[in-house]
Design a protein around this motif. Structure first.
Motif, PDB file in Angstrom:
ATOM      1  N   HIS A  39       0.956  -1.052  -0.043  1.00 14.10           N
ATOM      2  CA  HIS A  39      -0.090   0.137   0.021  1.00 14.10           C
ATOM      3  C   HIS A  39       0.952   1.551  -0.083  1.00 14.10           C
ATOM      4  O   HIS A  39       1.867   1.338   0.497  1.00 14.10           O
ATOM      5  CB  HIS A  39      -1.168   0.313   1.210  1.00 14.10           C
ATOM      6  CG  HIS A  39      -1.974  -1.034   1.311  1.00 14.10           C
ATOM      7  ND1 HIS A  39      -2.915  -0.873   1.015  1.00 14.10           N
ATOM      8  CD2 HIS A  39      -1.764  -2.400   1.732  1.00 14.10           C
ATOM      9  CE1 HIS A  39      -3.910  -2.012   0.915  1.00 14.10           C
ATOM     10  NE2 HIS A  39      -2.974  -2.807   1.821  1.00 14.10           N
ATOM     11  N   GLU A  40       0.299   2.240  -0.482  1.00 15.78           N
ATOM     12  CA  GLU A  40       0.934   3.411  -0.426  1.00 15.78           C
ATOM     13  C   GLU A  40      -0.139   4.496  -0.319  1.00 15.78           C
ATOM     14  O   GLU A  40      -1.365   4.428  -0.686  1.00 15.78           O
ATOM     15  CB  GLU A  40       1.736   4.101  -1.860  1.00 15.78           C
ATOM     16  CG  GLU A  40       2.761   3.205  -2.002  1.00 15.78           C
ATOM     17  CD  GLU A  40       3.749   3.860  -3.310  1.00 15.78           C
ATOM     18  OE1 GLU A  40       4.738   4.533  -3.312  1.00 15.78           O
ATOM     19  OE2 GLU A  40       3.305   3.274  -4.641  1.00 15.78           O
ATOM     20  N   LEU A  41      -0.057   5.798   0.376  1.00 21.24           N
ATOM     21  CA  LEU A  41      -0.846   6.672   1.037  1.00 21.24           C
ATOM     22  C   LEU A  41      -0.032   8.099   0.578  1.00 21.24           C
ATOM     23  O   LEU A  41       1.006   8.303   1.138  1.00 21.24           O
ATOM     24  CB  LEU A  41      -1.675   6.499   2.187  1.00 21.24           C
ATOM     25  CG  LEU A  41      -2.724   7.433   2.389  1.00 21.24           C
ATOM     26  CD1 LEU A  41      -3.716   6.579   2.962  1.00 21.24           C
ATOM     27  CD2 LEU A  41      -2.278   8.675   3.758  1.00 21.24           C
ATOM     28  N   PHE A  42      -0.767   9.128  -0.056  1.00 23.28           N
ATOM     29  CA  PHE A  42      -0.573  10.202  -0.137  1.00 23.28           C
ATOM     30  C   PHE A  42      -1.347  11.303   0.329  1.00 23.28           C
ATOM     31  O   PHE A  42      -2.488  11.098  -0.336  1.00 23.28           O
ATOM     32  CB  PHE A  42      -0.109  10.575  -1.816  1.00 23.28           C
ATOM     33  CG  PHE A  42       0.756   9.707  -2.438  1.00 23.28           C
ATOM     34  CD1 PHE A  42       2.174   9.729  -2.098  1.00 23.28           C
ATOM     35  CD2 PHE A  42       0.633   8.512  -2.833  1.00 23.28           C
ATOM     36  CE1 PHE A  42       3.152   9.020  -2.650  1.00 23.28           C
ATOM     37  CE2 PHE A  42       1.371   7.610  -3.399  1.00 23.28           C
ATOM     38  CZ  PHE A  42       2.675   7.815  -3.221  1.00 23.28           C
ATOM     39  N   PHE A  43      -0.886  12.208   0.946  1.00 24.32           N
ATOM     40  CA  PHE A  43      -1.767  13.165   1.715  1.00 24.32           C
ATOM     41  C   PHE A  43      -1.342  14.469   0.929  1.00 24.32           C
ATOM     42  O   PHE A  43      -0.255  15.151   1.545  1.00 24.32           O
ATOM     43  CB  PHE A  43      -2.045  13.103   3.246  1.00 24.32           C
ATOM     44  CG  PHE A  43      -2.557  14.480   3.866  1.00 24.32           C
ATOM     45  CD1 PHE A  43      -3.806  14.645   3.392  1.00 24.32           C
ATOM     46  CD2 PHE A  43      -1.924  15.083   5.000  1.00 24.32           C
ATOM     47  CE1 PHE A  43      -4.597  16.073   3.955  1.00 24.32           C
ATOM     48  CE2 PHE A  43      -2.755  16.027   5.516  1.00 24.32           C
ATOM     49  CZ  PHE A  43      -4.032  16.446   5.052  1.00 24.32           C
ATOM     50  N   ASP A  44      -2.352  15.278   0.207  1.00 24.54           N
ATOM     51  CA  ASP A  44      -1.571  16.327  -0.458  1.00 24.54           C
ATOM     52  C   ASP A  44      -2.535  17.597  -0.423  1.00 24.54           C
ATOM     53  O   ASP A  44      -3.746  17.657  -1.307  1.00 24.54           O
ATOM     54  CB  ASP A  44      -1.210  16.100  -1.992  1.00 24.54           C
ATOM     55  CG  ASP A  44      -0.724  17.081  -2.796  1.00 24.54           C
ATOM     56  OD1 ASP A  44      -0.484  18.344  -2.142  1.00 24.54           O
ATOM     57  OD2 ASP A  44      -0.392  16.910  -3.749  1.00 24.54           O
ATOM     58  N   LYS A  45      -2.663  18.387   0.481  1.00 22.83           N
ATOM     59  CA  LYS A  45      -3.688  19.331   0.691  1.00 22.83           C
ATOM     60  C   LYS A  45      -5.142  18.702   0.862  1.00 22.83           C
ATOM     61  O   LYS A  45      -5.417  18.222   1.707  1.00 22.83           O
ATOM     62  CB  LYS A  45      -3.674  20.505  -0.225  1.00 22.83           C
ATOM     63  CG  LYS A  45      -2.056  21.213  -0.098  1.00 22.83           C
ATOM     64  CD  LYS A  45      -2.228  22.549  -0.687  1.00 22.83           C
ATOM     65  CE  LYS A  45      -1.776  22.172  -2.190  1.00 22.83           C
ATOM     66  NZ  LYS A  45      -0.597  21.629  -2.552  1.00 22.83           N
ATOM     67  N   ASP A  46      -5.936  19.112  -0.110  1.00 20.19           N
ATOM     68  CA  ASP A  46      -7.383  18.665  -0.048  1.00 20.19           C
ATOM     69  C   ASP A  46      -7.652  17.378  -0.824  1.00 20.19           C
ATOM     70  O   ASP A  46      -8.710  16.977  -1.112  1.00 20.19           O
ATOM     71  CB  ASP A  46      -8.153  19.985  -0.758  1.00 20.19           C
ATOM     72  CG  ASP A  46      -8.048  19.978  -2.331  1.00 20.19           C
ATOM     73  OD1 ASP A  46      -6.960  19.425  -2.677  1.00 20.19           O
ATOM     74  OD2 ASP A  46      -8.777  20.201  -2.942  1.00 20.19           O
ATOM     75  N   THR A  47      -6.527  16.354  -1.183  1.00 19.16           N
ATOM     76  CA  THR A  47      -6.418  15.400  -1.778  1.00 19.16           C
ATOM     77  C   THR A  47      -5.785  14.355  -0.800  1.00 19.16           C
ATOM     78  O   THR A  47      -4.790  14.444  -0.407  1.00 19.16           O
ATOM     79  CB  THR A  47      -5.800  15.611  -3.283  1.00 19.16           C
ATOM     80  OG1 THR A  47      -6.450  16.490  -3.948  1.00 19.16           O
ATOM     81  CG2 THR A  47      -6.099  14.174  -4.042  1.00 19.16           C
ATOM     82  N   ILE A  48      -6.437  12.962  -0.815  1.00 20.30           N
ATOM     83  CA  ILE A  48      -5.823  11.872  -0.451  1.00 20.30           C
ATOM     84  C   ILE A  48      -5.940  10.649  -1.426  1.00 20.30           C
ATOM     85  O   ILE A  48      -6.665  10.548  -2.064  1.00 20.30           O
ATOM     86  CB  ILE A  48      -6.553  11.081   0.882  1.00 20.30           C
ATOM     87  CG1 ILE A  48      -6.360  12.217   2.130  1.00 20.30           C
ATOM     88  CG2 ILE A  48      -5.947   9.872   1.315  1.00 20.30           C
ATOM     89  CD1 ILE A  48      -7.126  11.796   3.351  1.00 20.30           C
TER      90      ILE A  48
END
Length: 508
Positions: free
Chosen positions: A477-486
């Motif tokens: 799994h990979e997860l990215f948290f980018d301001k208003d986007t996951i």
């Protein structure tokens, strides 16, 4: 006497008004906007809603608001309410497929010679040894460089602080017949180094056994340092600046003739780029340490390094030492004593604060180093804050049956058992200064995951976000948290799937 300035918060309308009037304090406006976004994101009437999913037979990549499919052929933008196709590259043959890529964005404080260099681009390395610079917005090819007809490059890596990137060839391995015949293969791999903004070649060098010794397993370039890993579980660091100053035989310019190529053009097919950094003897070793396969990390202030000794009895133990004199910091041996399938992880905080994040299945400790630059006293590692999972009381190791017989369990429950709430990963959102912590809980039939957002400075919990899709820990799994986007990317057997969540107002 300076005039009195009233301290008050500025709302979104005022910020937009200032921007429309052309006020040039861009840094302040940007900070205000991000502070405003963080406040909106943490409101109770806002939530992250799953808006899009897409599967693929090949690896899916995410970088700075863009999702790449089919070996970077198809690009989707995540800046809209739902991801939209940004561009599709023409189909490539297997011989031409993109092996690796880096997203390149120019610094805001510089004006570059060409407008195309000012805009973001994708540095793409193809299987046929071509290096492409592609517009990240349109997919248009901006520049191409042929690397070599003699050795195959496959990997790309950043040395961000130096505005440099490198291409690395596949590793040469001795054939069994050659070894039996006593024929030694000295060349291990080749490394090509380039400056960016604009694209310029520094040189290509050979990593060989005569210079760097036997047992070289990998080479990376970081912070201006050439780091060489060995099969005997040691790492040696060399100054790349020293290597260039001493061993550079000729400065090369892309698109210009070179005597090393018989006055053929550098970067053209079929000539490529010649080896112009000829290392004839071993450069001075800046630093050396024996460590486990996790390698060594350098950071903090004053400078420290983190490593795990290679011995079995040190497994799971991380040593934090001063780079100046190799002394272990007070409280510098960190061990979570985990009994788990996945080992705990430790790394310097990506926010450049010099802190350290130690992630285990049941706890996350954020540590800081206390010490003076020229003090004779050893530095000290202290806890800044920590986070913990919420777990039920551990089951008793002794069970009494209905007949009165006592039965003792032979095995303890693992710390990362899928039936218990477990930390899986930590993602740092630098612009909002938030830590996104992923936890799983398999009490239901299907494993589920949620994200806890914590303040990066205090560790205080800000909010919780549930992921809709099941989370199977047996897959990657990979997860990215980018301001208003996951963005959540998962792999299931040979298939990949990308899930995108966007911040939305929720009705009560």
């Amino acid at each position: 006497m300076a005039p009195y300035r009233r301290k008050s918060s500025v709302n979104a309308a005022e910020l937009l008004s200032r921007r429309s009037r052309g006020i040039r304090d861009a840094g302040t406006l940007n900070r205000h906007c991000l502070k405003l976004l963080r406040g909106i994101l943490l409101q109770e009437d806002r939530n992250f809603i799953k808006v899009w999913s897409k599967t693929s037979k090949s690896t899916i990549m995410y970088e700075n608001g863009k999702v790449y499919f089919e070996n970077y052929q198809n690009c989707y933008s995540c800046v809209h309410a739902e991801p939209q196709t940004l561009y599709k590259l023409p189909k490539r043959s297997k011989h031409e497929k993109i092996e690796d890529a880096l997203l390149c964005q120019s610094p805001l404080d510089k004006t570059l010679s060409s407008p195309s260099h000012q805009k973001p681009s994708l540095l793409a390395l193809a299987a046929n040894n071509w290096l492409y610079r592609i517009s990240a917005e349109t997919g248009k090819e901006l520049q191409r460089v042929y690397l070599s007809p003699n050795y195959r490059f496959r990997y790309l890596g950043w040395d961000v602080s130096q505005e440099t990137f490198y291409v690395k060839s596949v590793q040469n391995k001795e054939a069994p017949l050659a070894r039996q015949a006593g024929i030694s293969q000295n060349t291990v791999m080749y490394l090509g180094i380039f400056h960016i903004f604009p694209l310029q070649v520094v040189g290509i060098l050979e990593i060989n056994k005569k210079v760097f010794g036997n047992g070289v397993t990998d080479v990376v370039l970081s912070q201006g340092v050439l780091a060489v890993s060995y099969s005997n579980k040691s790492v040696k660091l060399y100054s790349f600046e020293h290597i260039v100053q001493r061993y550079l035989t000729e400065k090369l310019t892309l698109g210009k003739p070179s005597p090393l190529l018989g006055n053929k053009i550098v970067g053209d097919e079929p000539f490529g780029i010649p080896v112009n950094i000829q290392i004839s003897d071993c450069p001075p070793v800046l630093f050396e340490v024996s460590c486990s396969s996790n390698g060594v990390q350098i950071g903090g202030y004053p400078w420290h390094y983190i490593y795990t000794p290679p011995h079995k009895n040190h497994r799971g133990t991380h040593h934090i030492c001063s780079l100046k004199d190799n002394t272990v910091a007070t409280n510098g041996i960190q061990n979570m004593s985990c009994c788990s399938l996945e080992s705990d992880g430790i790394f310097f905080h990506p926010d450049d604060s010099g802190r350290i994040i130690h992630v285990g299945p049941t706890a996350i400790n954020v540590l800081k180093i206390l010490g003076e630059l020229n003090s004779p006293l050893p530095s000290k590692v202290v806890e800044d804050f920590s986070m913990a999972t919420h777990r039920n009381n551990p089951a008793s190791q002794v069970t009494v049956t209905s007949s009165g017989r006592t039965v003792k369990r032979r095995f303890n429950q693992l710390d990362d058992d899928s039936s218990q709430e477990t930390f899986r990963m930590v993602e740092y959102e630098d612009e909002l200064d938030l830590l996104a912590v992923v936890l799983t809980n398999g009490e239901e039939e299907e494993g589920r995951a949620h994200i806890r957002l914590h303040d990066n400075q205090t560790g205080q919990l800000q909010r919780k976000i549930d992921l809709v899709e099941p989370w199977d820990e047996t897959y990657r799994h990979e997860l990215f948290f980018d301001k208003d986007t996951i963005v959540h990317i998962e792999q299931k057997n040979s298939n990949f799937c990308c899930h995108v969540y966007k911040l939305r107002a929720t009705r009560k």
